[in-house]
Design a protein around this motif. Structure first.
Motif, PDB file in Angstrom:
ATOM      1  N   ARG A 329      12.352  71.639 -15.167  1.00  0.00           N
ATOM      2  CA  ARG A 329      11.852  71.212 -13.850  1.00  0.00           C
ATOM      3  C   ARG A 329      10.493  70.565 -14.061  1.00  0.00           C
ATOM      4  O   ARG A 329       9.580  71.188 -14.614  1.00  0.00           O
ATOM      5  CB  ARG A 329      11.726  72.423 -12.915  1.00  0.00           C
ATOM      6  N   ILE A 330      10.397  69.329 -13.635  1.00  0.00           N
ATOM      7  CA  ILE A 330       9.195  68.546 -13.920  1.00  0.00           C
ATOM      8  C   ILE A 330       8.552  68.131 -12.593  1.00  0.00           C
ATOM      9  O   ILE A 330       9.157  67.401 -11.798  1.00  0.00           O
ATOM     10  CB  ILE A 330       9.560  67.288 -14.744  1.00  0.00           C
ATOM     11  N   SER A 331       7.342  68.617 -12.333  1.00  0.00           N
ATOM     12  CA  SER A 331       6.642  68.215 -11.108  1.00  0.00           C
ATOM     13  C   SER A 331       6.225  66.760 -11.246  1.00  0.00           C
ATOM     14  O   SER A 331       6.032  66.258 -12.356  1.00  0.00           O
ATOM     15  CB  SER A 331       5.382  69.069 -10.894  1.00  0.00           C
ATOM     16  N   ILE A 332       6.048  66.106 -10.113  1.00  0.00           N
ATOM     17  CA  ILE A 332       5.685  64.686 -10.139  1.00  0.00           C
ATOM     18  C   ILE A 332       4.164  64.535 -10.096  1.00  0.00           C
ATOM     19  O   ILE A 332       3.510  65.010  -9.167  1.00  0.00           O
ATOM     20  CB  ILE A 332       6.337  63.938  -8.956  1.00  0.00           C
ATOM     21  N   GLY A 333       3.632  63.878 -11.128  1.00  0.00           N
ATOM     22  CA  GLY A 333       2.198  63.606 -11.181  1.00  0.00           C
ATOM     23  C   GLY A 333       1.918  62.184 -10.726  1.00  0.00           C
ATOM     24  O   GLY A 333       2.674  61.613  -9.935  1.00  0.00           O
ATOM     25  N   THR A 334       0.860  61.601 -11.255  1.00  0.00           N
ATOM     26  CA  THR A 334       0.554  60.198 -10.924  1.00  0.00           C
ATOM     27  C   THR A 334       1.478  59.285 -11.735  1.00  0.00           C
ATOM     28  O   THR A 334       2.107  59.722 -12.711  1.00  0.00           O
ATOM     29  CB  THR A 334      -0.903  59.864 -11.296  1.00  0.00           C
ATOM     30  N   ASP A 335       1.511  57.997 -11.380  1.00  0.00           N
ATOM     31  CA  ASP A 335       2.331  57.041 -12.138  1.00  0.00           C
ATOM     32  C   ASP A 335       1.948  57.067 -13.622  1.00  0.00           C
ATOM     33  O   ASP A 335       2.805  57.044 -14.500  1.00  0.00           O
ATOM     34  CB  ASP A 335       2.107  55.618 -11.596  1.00  0.00           C
ATOM     35  N   GLN A 336       0.648  57.117 -13.850  1.00  0.00           N
ATOM     36  CA  GLN A 336       0.168  57.087 -15.234  1.00  0.00           C
ATOM     37  C   GLN A 336       0.620  58.341 -16.009  1.00  0.00           C
ATOM     38  O   GLN A 336       1.078  58.247 -17.149  1.00  0.00           O
ATOM     39  CB  GLN A 336      -1.353  57.002 -15.212  1.00  0.00           C
ATOM     40  N   GLU A 337       0.513  59.495 -15.361  1.00  0.00           N
ATOM     41  CA  GLU A 337       0.943  60.735 -16.022  1.00  0.00           C
ATOM     42  C   GLU A 337       2.438  60.685 -16.344  1.00  0.00           C
ATOM     43  O   GLU A 337       2.872  61.073 -17.436  1.00  0.00           O
ATOM     44  CB  GLU A 337       0.650  61.940 -15.116  1.00  0.00           C
ATOM     45  N   MET A 338       3.227  60.187 -15.392  1.00  0.00           N
ATOM     46  CA  MET A 338       4.677  60.188 -15.617  1.00  0.00           C
ATOM     47  C   MET A 338       5.069  59.177 -16.692  1.00  0.00           C
ATOM     48  O   MET A 338       6.036  59.389 -17.426  1.00  0.00           O
ATOM     49  CB  MET A 338       5.431  59.922 -14.299  1.00  0.00           C
ATOM     50  N   ALA A 339       4.296  58.083 -16.805  1.00  0.00           N
ATOM     51  CA  ALA A 339       4.559  57.119 -17.880  1.00  0.00           C
ATOM     52  C   ALA A 339       4.285  57.787 -19.228  1.00  0.00           C
ATOM     53  O   ALA A 339       5.042  57.625 -20.187  1.00  0.00           O
ATOM     54  CB  ALA A 339       3.684  55.880 -17.693  1.00  0.00           C
ATOM     55  N   THR A 340       3.212  58.591 -19.301  1.00  0.00           N
ATOM     56  CA  THR A 340       2.888  59.309 -20.545  1.00  0.00           C
ATOM     57  C   THR A 340       3.990  60.309 -20.877  1.00  0.00           C
ATOM     58  O   THR A 340       4.378  60.479 -22.037  1.00  0.00           O
ATOM     59  CB  THR A 340       1.528  60.055 -20.393  1.00  0.00           C
ATOM     60  N   VAL A 341       4.528  60.975 -19.844  1.00  0.00           N
ATOM     61  CA  VAL A 341       5.600  61.952 -20.069  1.00  0.00           C
ATOM     62  C   VAL A 341       6.834  61.242 -20.643  1.00  0.00           C
ATOM     63  O   VAL A 341       7.432  61.706 -21.628  1.00  0.00           O
ATOM     64  CB  VAL A 341       5.970  62.680 -18.753  1.00  0.00           C
ATOM     65  N   LEU A 342       7.190  60.110 -20.062  1.00  0.00           N
ATOM     66  CA  LEU A 342       8.373  59.380 -20.565  1.00  0.00           C
ATOM     67  C   LEU A 342       8.157  58.946 -22.016  1.00  0.00           C
ATOM     68  O   LEU A 342       9.065  59.038 -22.842  1.00  0.00           O
ATOM     69  CB  LEU A 342       8.668  58.159 -19.685  1.00  0.00           C
ATOM     70  N   GLU A 343       6.933  58.510 -22.330  1.00  0.00           N
ATOM     71  CA  GLU A 343       6.633  58.110 -23.716  1.00  0.00           C
ATOM     72  C   GLU A 343       6.795  59.306 -24.657  1.00  0.00           C
ATOM     73  O   GLU A 343       7.381  59.191 -25.728  1.00  0.00           O
ATOM     74  CB  GLU A 343       5.201  57.560 -23.833  1.00  0.00           C
ATOM     75  N   ALA A 344       6.277  60.459 -24.242  1.00  0.00           N
ATOM     76  CA  ALA A 344       6.379  61.666 -25.080  1.00  0.00           C
ATOM     77  C   ALA A 344       7.839  62.061 -25.257  1.00  0.00           C
ATOM     78  O   ALA A 344       8.256  62.526 -26.323  1.00  0.00           O
ATOM     79  CB  ALA A 344       5.591  62.811 -24.450  1.00  0.00           C
ATOM     80  N   MET A 345       8.635  61.866 -24.212  1.00  0.00           N
ATOM     81  CA  MET A 345      10.059  62.203 -24.310  1.00  0.00           C
ATOM     82  C   MET A 345      10.769  61.273 -25.280  1.00  0.00           C
ATOM     83  O   MET A 345      11.646  61.699 -26.030  1.00  0.00           O
ATOM     84  CB  MET A 345      10.704  62.127 -22.932  1.00  0.00           C
ATOM     85  N   LYS A 346      10.376  60.008 -25.260  1.00  0.00           N
ATOM     86  CA  LYS A 346      11.013  59.025 -26.167  1.00  0.00           C
ATOM     87  C   LYS A 346      10.849  59.447 -27.620  1.00  0.00           C
ATOM     88  O   LYS A 346      11.710  59.180 -28.449  1.00  0.00           O
ATOM     89  CB  LYS A 346      10.393  57.634 -25.967  1.00  0.00           C
ATOM     90  N   GLU A 347       9.731  60.126 -27.926  1.00  0.00           N
ATOM     91  CA  GLU A 347       9.486  60.558 -29.312  1.00  0.00           C
ATOM     92  C   GLU A 347      10.559  61.530 -29.801  1.00  0.00           C
ATOM     93  O   GLU A 347      10.718  61.737 -30.997  1.00  0.00           O
ATOM     94  CB  GLU A 347       8.110  61.244 -29.412  1.00  0.00           C
ATOM     95  N   THR A 348      11.293  62.147 -28.860  1.00  0.00           N
ATOM     96  CA  THR A 348      12.309  63.128 -29.278  1.00  0.00           C
ATOM     97  C   THR A 348      13.676  62.467 -29.475  1.00  0.00           C
ATOM     98  O   THR A 348      14.625  63.114 -29.878  1.00  0.00           O
ATOM     99  CB  THR A 348      12.440  64.271 -28.243  1.00  0.00           C
ATOM    100  N   LEU A 349      13.790  61.183 -29.139  1.00  0.00           N
ATOM    101  CA  LEU A 349      15.069  60.496 -29.325  1.00  0.00           C
ATOM    102  C   LEU A 349      15.142  60.046 -30.779  1.00  0.00           C
ATOM    103  O   LEU A 349      14.251  59.346 -31.267  1.00  0.00           O
ATOM    104  CB  LEU A 349      15.158  59.261 -28.430  1.00  0.00           C
ATOM    105  N   THR A 350      16.174  60.460 -31.487  1.00  0.00           N
ATOM    106  CA  THR A 350      16.286  60.042 -32.893  1.00  0.00           C
ATOM    107  C   THR A 350      17.126  58.784 -32.962  1.00  0.00           C
ATOM    108  O   THR A 350      17.856  58.463 -32.035  1.00  0.00           O
ATOM    109  CB  THR A 350      16.935  61.160 -33.734  1.00  0.00           C
ATOM    110  N   ASP A 351      17.018  58.073 -34.076  1.00  0.00           N
ATOM    111  CA  ASP A 351      17.747  56.798 -34.188  1.00  0.00           C
ATOM    112  C   ASP A 351      19.199  56.980 -34.591  1.00  0.00           C
ATOM    113  O   ASP A 351      20.006  56.093 -34.447  1.00  0.00           O
ATOM    114  CB  ASP A 351      17.051  55.886 -35.207  1.00  0.00           C
ATOM    115  N   ASP A 352      19.539  58.184 -35.185  1.00  0.00           N
ATOM    116  CA  ASP A 352      20.919  58.298 -35.692  1.00  0.00           C
ATOM    117  C   ASP A 352      21.903  58.769 -34.642  1.00  0.00           C
ATOM    118  O   ASP A 352      21.565  58.980 -33.494  1.00  0.00           O
ATOM    119  CB  ASP A 352      20.959  59.271 -36.884  1.00  0.00           C
TER     120      ASP A 352
END
Ligand SMILES: Cc1ncc(COP(=O)(O)O)c(C=O)c1O
Length: 352
Positions: A329-352
């Protein structure tokens, strides 16, 4: 400890309140925006000398402001120390039958804790497979009902028509509708108060009014219900609303234009963030609140939770709940905070 008479119970476990300077805190559905400037002004003007006296017993100015804003009468309102206070008193005031109080299996965790604490018989009604509340399932003997609308942690709301039908079907008990998140896209039950004296609505200043730390909430219901609650309140802690809280909350209500705007911004950010999560392959529940419940499909919720925490991003994870242990469950922050969250999530996507 082996002493006679000690209470054993499982407490409600609130979301953590970490204090890192650089954190993004999205674990307790607080508001990303500061309180209205009118609240800051009221704080500056607050007469500290008045604190030598006990706070007011009826919060008349706050009730007047709320009555005006909501289109109800002062006699339909009761103010408390956060909506947790109001809800806890409502359990004491309204749920005294031998029949079980009904609430969803997935909802605000405090309902079960109060039922346990006050020894109210209760039954948890499973949400449907799609996580919606199916009102048909409540057609059984009961001593009262409590639902959150929109519900937490799912974010789904019920329509006014559905609520009216529901109230019709349960006219002999009190039905509590917890509207903590209603101003982020839900439908309020206030228009139903005229026809349903068994309806009791609870609200909070913690979410839409950016005042979680001030601890103010309120209940709206038929004056007869309010009187019953007032008697219970006066038997527990009559001065539970402190003078400063009353004064700042009144200033907040009088500047509701500001909050209309911040709520709209939060909703727009939520919708964009939900799309961003979907683009990363998450399953995202449609939310009418200031949070989203989402399931990563590329890794476990625990792995993602740990990764986000390592980046000082705090969200809520429910390892003990079989049905949503793979969701965050993810609370909604500012646009900037949520962009940072999406970037951090992308780091967990592997290429294989
Ligand atoms: C559904 C629901 N009701 C009530 C509350 C309590 O809010 P308050 O801060 O007013 O005690 C919360 C807090 O998260 C909530 O999620």
């Amino acid at each position: 400890m082996a002493l006679k008479g000690l209470r054993q119970m499982e407490p409600y476990i609130p979301g953590a309140q970490p204090k890192d300077a650089d954190m993004i805190k999205l674990n307790t559905n607080e508001n990303a925006y500061p309180p209205s400037p009118a609240v800051a002004r009221a704080l500056e003007e607050f007469a500290v000398s008045g604190l030598a006296r006990y706070s007011s017993l009826d919060q008349s100015p706050l009730k007047e402001a709320l009555a005006h804003q909501l289109g109800v009468s002062k006699e339909q309102l009761i103010i408390g120390n956060g909506s947790d206070d109001i809800l806890s008193l409502a359990f004491l005031a309204f749920f005294n039958s031998e029949d079980p109080v009904l609430f969803p299996d997935l909802t605000y965790g405090f309902y079960k804790v109060w039922a346990d604490l006050y020894q109210v018989p209760f039954k948890e009604i499973p949400l449907a497979d799609d996580f919606s509340i199916d009102f048909e399932d409540y057609n059984q003997v009961n001593g009262g009902i409590i639902i959150a609308n929109p519900n937490a942690p799912t974010g789904f709301g019920k329509s006014l028509d559905a609520l009216e039908e529901f109230l019709n079907a349960h006219e002999d008990v009190v039905v509590i509708v917890d509207e903590a998140y209603v101003n982020f896209g839900g439908q309020t039950a206030i228009p139903l108060l005229k026809s349903y004296p068994n309806l009791f609505i609870t609200r909070t200043f913690s979410k839409d009014a950016s005042l979680a730390g001030l601890r103010v909430g309120y209940g709206i219901g038929h004056p007869d219900l309010i009187q019953v609650m007032q008697a219970v309140k006066d038997s527990v802690n009559p001065y539970s609303v402190d003078s400063l809280a009353e004064s700042l909350a009144t200033a907040a209500v009088k500047d509701w234009e500001y909050y209309r705007d911040t709520c709209m911004r939060t909703m727009a950010t939520r919708d964009a963030f939900s799309k961003g999560l979907e683009a990363l392959g998450f399953t995202v529940l449609d939310s009418q609140t200031n949070f989203v419940l989402a399931k990563p499909n590329h890794c476990s919720a625990k792995a993602l939770f740990d990764h986000l925490e390592s980046r000082h991003i705090y969200v809520r994870y429910f390892p003990k709940s079989e049905r949503i242990k793979e969701y965050l469950r993810i609370s909604i922050g500012t646009d900037q905070e949520m962009a940072t969250v999406l970037e951090a999530m992308k780091e967990t996507l592997t290429d294989d």
